[in-house]
Design an enzyme around this catalytic site. Structure first.
Site, PDB file in Angstrom:
ATOM      1  N   LYS A 249      -3.778  34.689  -6.412  1.00 40.63           N
ATOM      2  CA  LYS A 249      -4.732  33.826  -5.694  1.00 40.63           C
ATOM      3  C   LYS A 249      -4.844  34.327  -4.267  1.00 40.63           C
ATOM      4  O   LYS A 249      -3.865  34.375  -3.539  1.00 40.63           O
ATOM      5  CB  LYS A 249      -4.258  32.367  -5.704  1.00 40.63           C
ATOM      6  N   LYS A 261      -9.343  19.011   4.108  1.00 37.79           N
ATOM      7  CA  LYS A 261      -7.931  18.676   4.342  1.00 37.79           C
ATOM      8  C   LYS A 261      -7.778  18.003   5.694  1.00 37.79           C
ATOM      9  O   LYS A 261      -8.499  18.339   6.631  1.00 37.79           O
ATOM     10  CB  LYS A 261      -7.087  19.968   4.372  1.00 37.79           C
ATOM     11  N   ASP A 272      -2.718  30.833   2.111  1.00 39.04           N
ATOM     12  CA  ASP A 272      -3.170  30.537   0.747  1.00 39.04           C
ATOM     13  C   ASP A 272      -3.558  31.807  -0.032  1.00 39.04           C
ATOM     14  O   ASP A 272      -4.070  31.727  -1.141  1.00 39.04           O
ATOM     15  CB  ASP A 272      -4.335  29.538   0.804  1.00 39.04           C
ATOM     16  N   ARG A 335      -7.587  27.314  -8.529  1.00 37.01           N
ATOM     17  CA  ARG A 335      -7.698  27.443  -9.988  1.00 37.01           C
ATOM     18  C   ARG A 335      -9.076  27.963 -10.393  1.00 37.01           C
ATOM     19  O   ARG A 335      -9.226  28.592 -11.431  1.00 37.01           O
ATOM     20  CB  ARG A 335      -7.368  26.088 -10.639  1.00 37.01           C
TER      21      ARG A 335
HETATM   22  N1  BES Z   1      -3.651  25.683  -1.345  1.00 34.96           N
HETATM   23  C1  BES Z   1      -3.461  24.352  -1.769  1.00 34.96           C
HETATM   24  C2  BES Z   1      -2.030  24.064  -2.236  1.00 34.96           C
HETATM   25  C3  BES Z   1      -0.956  24.185  -1.200  1.00 34.96           C
HETATM   26  C4  BES Z   1      -0.501  23.066  -0.517  1.00 34.96           C
HETATM   27  C5  BES Z   1      -0.345  25.400  -0.934  1.00 34.96           C
HETATM   28  C6  BES Z   1       0.492  23.185   0.427  1.00 34.96           C
HETATM   29  C7  BES Z   1       0.658  25.525   0.009  1.00 34.96           C
HETATM   30  C8  BES Z   1       1.087  24.424   0.681  1.00 34.96           C
HETATM   31  C9  BES Z   1      -4.399  24.046  -2.928  1.00 34.96           C
HETATM   32  O1  BES Z   1      -5.628  24.701  -2.917  1.00 34.96           O
HETATM   33  C10 BES Z   1      -4.719  22.582  -2.875  1.00 34.96           C
HETATM   34  O2  BES Z   1      -5.334  22.180  -1.927  1.00 34.96           O
HETATM   35  N2  BES Z   1      -4.281  21.843  -3.872  1.00 34.96           N
HETATM   36  C11 BES Z   1      -4.519  20.447  -3.924  1.00 34.96           C
HETATM   37  C12 BES Z   1      -4.974  20.088  -5.307  1.00 34.96           C
HETATM   38  C13 BES Z   1      -5.518  18.706  -5.460  1.00 34.96           C
HETATM   39  C14 BES Z   1      -6.829  18.596  -4.712  1.00 34.96           C
HETATM   40  C15 BES Z   1      -5.710  18.413  -6.908  1.00 34.96           C
HETATM   41  C16 BES Z   1      -3.213  19.730  -3.589  1.00 34.96           C
HETATM   42  O3  BES Z   1      -2.143  20.244  -3.965  1.00 34.96           O
HETATM   43  O4  BES Z   1      -3.263  18.704  -2.926  1.00 34.96           O
HETATM   44 ZN    ZN Z   2      -5.681  26.476  -1.923  1.00 39.83          ZN
HETATM   45 MN    MN Z   3      -7.070  23.699  -1.768  1.00 42.83          MN
END
Ligand code: BES
Ligand code: ZN
Ligand code: MN
Length: 485
Positions: A249, A261, A272, A335
């Site tokens: 990724k 966010k 990321d 994803r």
């Molecule tokens: N890149 C983030 C996940 C992440 C969070 C990586 C903290 C490293 C540290 C990912 O793209 C994301 O935002 N995931 C969301 C998914 C949710 C919207 C279903 C999450 O984990 O909150």
């Molecule tokens: Zn992400």
């Molecule tokens: Mn994200």
């Protein structure tokens, strides 16, 4: 950094500092004993008096020992000799290097009689490099040269290849998103391919459209920086054996998109692309080590931003393999990028896939910051990945993939939706989406959201990008090469 071997004794070593080890439950290693002899037993007395710690990664510096050429001797604790845990060489060498790196030093000698000195070589290179890309006065000063007593040229060469690859992954992660975006990341891949000897193919946004990468393109469409996919080939194994596919990724910045966010969660989101960095690092090391294996690395690069062109909630995307995905949350973007990148790997005829992604906060809730999550459709491959990870001290733990979790990503309007119902089992529902794009290929997904970016330094590595799982991937590839032979 120059890395060399020496046959000199530690007391004759002519440099700025010498590192020696001490077990907590055994006699001194030979190098330490020989320094102890010339300086009249000071070291063994100090150990007896507990002035020198011998637990794993304790460090004690000794100045101006009589009969010893170097001004500074660092004794690093090795812990129990009886019960040596994986990662010993890497972590004690890293700890010593990080400790000594607080000041600028020309040349440091390491005299550690340990198994896997190649891992110690890599550990020391990682330990003395900090997240200092933009600091006038660095936190850590990388040594000009590191000299290894008792190491073979082979151990030095392979340790150097590994250490440089991990540090390259760390640098890519630590560079901010204004420097590292899909195009510039791809350019780095091209440069590294030329330097290390792997082939590099770059798909720009036009090619991605021709290839029907609708999910990947959607994530990137809100950004001024167009997306890319990079394919890196190292085909040096049995031509009849299908390659191992490594998929990363590469979201070079994750603002969350329209599902924005909060500011505090966005701060570290330059990290990321750590999965992509791990794949690039692994390709570097595998090709520099000239491993007799077939490996292809695939990285899906995009920047997840907010603009009038951003993809939207309710959008229905058609992925490269034809499946449709309803967008419920634009922050579940990794994803989507991976959906298409995994399918590209499948089309390239890989026999196995390992993907790496900073995919979910939920994985950190489940396993904490130090442990990666493993999810799979093939227990045998997962066991191989897990064994490789454990043997190089990169902790990883498997989460279940029961069919029931697949129900959580059913959509009312499309084949699937990009998030589960509610927050439950978020790491697994994300993996369930990925599973839709690997066809029947044996596949392991490694969620590295926890270990990829260290909030605090460890004794053996500075905070920031960790370069995690480069080592595991190299170990996995070299295990496969020995089983091929
Ligand atoms: N890149 C983030 C996940 C992440 C969070 C990586 C903290 C490293 C540290 C990912 O793209 C994301 O935002 N995931 C969301 C998914 C949710 C919207 C279903 C999450 O984990 O909150
Ligand atoms: Zn992400
Ligand atoms: Mn994200």
């Amino acid at each position: 950094m120059q890395i060399q071997t020496t046959t000199a004794s530690p007391q004759e070593f002519d440099g700025d500092a010498v590192v020696i080890g001490a077990w907590s439950d055994a006699l001194l290693p030979e190098s330490t004993a020989s320094i102890d002899r010339v300086c009249g037993g000071v070291i063994s007395r100090m150990i007896e008096l507990k002035e020198i710690g011998t637990e794993r990664c304790d460090v004690t510096s000794l100045l101006g020992l009589a009969g010893v050429s170097v001004p500074l001797v660092l004794v690093v604790g090795l812990g129990s000799r009886e019960d040596q845990k994986p990662g010993l060489a890497k972590q004690v060498a890293g700890t010593a290097a990080k400790f000594l790196g607080k000041q600028a030093r020309q040349s440091v000698g390491f005299f550690l009689e340990l198994e896997s000195l190649d891992q110690a070589v890599a550990g020391a290179m990682v330990g003395c490099v900090g997240q200092d890309l933009f600091r006038a006065e660095p936190n850590l000063f990388a040594f000009e040269s590191i000299i290894w007593g008792g190491a073979t040229q082979d151990e030095v060469d392979s340790g150097t290849a590994l250490g440089e690859s991990i540090n390259t992954a760390r640098r890519l992660i630590n560079l901010p998103a204004s420097d590292i975006y899909p195009e510039s990341f791809a350019a780095e891949c091209v440069r590294l391919g030329q330097a290390c000897g792997f082939d590099v193919e770059v798909w720009d946004e036009v090619r991605l459209a021709e290839e029907n990468c609708g999910a990947h393109l959607a994530v990137g469409q809100g950004s001024a920086k167009p997306p890319r996919t990079v394919i890196m080939r190292h085909l040096k194994g049995d031509p009849d054996r299908p390659p191992l596919g490594l998929v990363g990724k590469g979201v070079t910045f994750d603002s969350g998109g329209l599902s924005l966010k909060p500011s505090a969660s966005m701060l570290d989101m330059k990290c990321d692309m750590s999965g992509a960095a791990a794949v690039v690092g692994a390709m570097m090391a595998i090709s520099r080590l000239n491993l007799p294996v077939n490996v292809i690395g695939f990285v899906g690069l995009a920047e997840n931003m907010v603009s009038g062109d951003s993809y939207k909630l309710g959008d229905v995307l058609t992925a490269r393999n034809g499946k449709t995905i309803e967008v419920h949350n634009t922050d579940a973007e990794g994803r989507l990028v991976l959906a298409d990148t995994l399918d590209v790997a499948v089309s390239n005829g890989v026999g196995q896939i390992v993907d790496l992604a900073t995919l979910t906060g939920a994985c950190m809730i489940a396993l904490g910051q130090d442990v990666a999550g493993l999810m799979t459709n093939d227990q045998n491959l997962c066991d191989q990945v897990s064994t490789a990870a454990m043997s190089v001290a990169e902790p990883a733990w498997q989460l279940p993939m029961f069919a029931e979790y697949g129900e959580h990503i059913k959509s009312d309007v499309a084949d699937i939706k990009n998030v589960g119902d509610g927050r439950w089992a978020g790491a697994i529902t994300a993996a369930k989406l990925l599973e839709e794009f690997v066809a029947d290929t044996p596949w392991v997904h490694i969620d590295i959201a926890g270990p990829s970016f260290l909030a605090k330094p460890k004794a053996w590595i500075d905070a920031g990008g960790s370069g995690c799982f480069v080592h595991t991937l190299v170990e996995l590839a070299s295990c496969q090469s020995s089983s091929e032979a």
